[in-house]
Design an enzyme around this catalytic site. Sequence first.
Site, mmCIF file in Angstrom:
data_model
loop_
_atom_site.group_PDB
_atom_site.id
_atom_site.type_symbol
_atom_site.label_atom_id
_atom_site.label_comp_id
_atom_site.label_asym_id
_atom_site.label_seq_id
_atom_site.Cartn_x
_atom_site.Cartn_y
_atom_site.Cartn_z
ATOM 1 N N GLY A 94 0.680 -1.125 -0.029
ATOM 2 C CA GLY A 94 -0.149 0.031 0.124
ATOM 3 C C GLY A 94 0.933 1.326 -0.057
ATOM 4 O O GLY A 94 0.361 2.215 0.439
ATOM 5 N N THR A 105 1.863 3.211 -2.541
ATOM 6 C CA THR A 105 1.432 4.197 -3.472
ATOM 7 C C THR A 105 0.205 5.059 -2.945
ATOM 8 O O THR A 105 0.148 6.109 -3.015
ATOM 9 C CB THR A 105 1.244 3.523 -4.842
ATOM 10 O OG1 THR A 105 2.293 2.736 -5.344
ATOM 11 C CG2 THR A 105 0.740 4.730 -5.893
ATOM 12 N N VAL A 106 -0.722 4.388 -2.425
ATOM 13 C CA VAL A 106 -1.870 4.883 -2.010
ATOM 14 C C VAL A 106 -1.468 5.866 -0.702
ATOM 15 O O VAL A 106 -2.143 6.929 -0.408
ATOM 16 C CB VAL A 106 -3.007 4.211 -1.562
ATOM 17 C CG1 VAL A 106 -2.905 3.085 -0.683
ATOM 18 C CG2 VAL A 106 -4.439 4.966 -1.468
ATOM 19 N N LYS A 145 8.898 9.024 -7.306
ATOM 20 C CA LYS A 145 9.298 7.446 -7.312
ATOM 21 C C LYS A 145 10.443 7.264 -8.058
ATOM 22 O O LYS A 145 10.521 7.492 -9.269
ATOM 23 C CB LYS A 145 8.114 6.628 -7.979
ATOM 24 C CG LYS A 145 8.443 5.428 -7.893
ATOM 25 C CD LYS A 145 7.428 4.321 -7.578
ATOM 26 C CE LYS A 145 7.985 2.937 -7.104
ATOM 27 N NZ LYS A 145 6.970 2.117 -6.606
ATOM 28 N N ALA A 160 10.831 1.532 -4.077
ATOM 29 C CA ALA A 160 10.434 0.171 -4.763
ATOM 30 C C ALA A 160 10.390 -0.991 -3.888
ATOM 31 O O ALA A 160 11.459 -1.281 -3.367
ATOM 32 C CB ALA A 160 11.141 0.158 -6.191
ATOM 33 N N PRO A 167 -7.748 2.887 6.404
ATOM 34 C CA PRO A 167 -8.619 1.650 6.296
ATOM 35 C C PRO A 167 -9.140 1.272 4.683
ATOM 36 O O PRO A 167 -8.821 2.140 3.811
ATOM 37 C CB PRO A 167 -10.119 2.087 7.058
ATOM 38 C CG PRO A 167 -10.149 3.362 6.890
ATOM 39 C CD PRO A 167 -8.369 3.885 6.832
#
Length: 219
Positions: A18, A20-21, A36, A105, A187
């Site tokens: 998770g 990236t989010v 990135k 990464a 969540p």
Amino acid sequence: MRSRIGPLVVCGTDTDVGKTVVSAWLVQGLKANYWKPVQSGLEGGGDRGRVQQLLDLPADRVVPEAYAFQQPVSPHWAAELDGLPLEPERLRLPPSSEPLIVETAGGLMVPLTRGWLQIDQLQHWGCPIVLVARSGLGTLNHTLLSLEALKHRDLDVLGLILNGPPHADNPNTLEQFGSVPVIAHLPPLSPLNAQQLEQQWIQQNLSSVFAQLLADRRE
């Protein structure tokens, strides 16, 4: 708030945990730019494209990758498959007048080259780290091992962000044995969009949380 935040590096305990989010969440909440440095796998525009689309970010808020490899495999192998050797010297932090969120990464021990691990690069940067971990079953071992590796290298861990369904015990256990705070919990969101991310940021009062964490580090 914006002027006080240097680069923050977002790392994960594993692939697909998770990052990236959570990186998008931090970019949005801290009014930061996104970078990135090494992208493996370009489907859908890679993680840069996903963050841009999720937040509708203008191009000047996103720093292009130093390396963007075709195959969704470990960076060292992706570089070899593309015939484009990765040179750590090209991973210097870009200048930025705004806060910068740097998404790595894979996990900490992922090889960037046959002689340079991701954790070597973290040590070279020397920036505060936010570690993203799963919230549920299996997170204790992965997360505590990751924290142990970071501690062994004397790296600065700002705290954990847990991603996934709430768990009754794991946050307290991770704080107890990992000796770092759980900064936030993201969540599952349906739909996953900028509005939902902003709601969570406000509900958890994260602007104040980050302000306090950074103030504590300066004392």
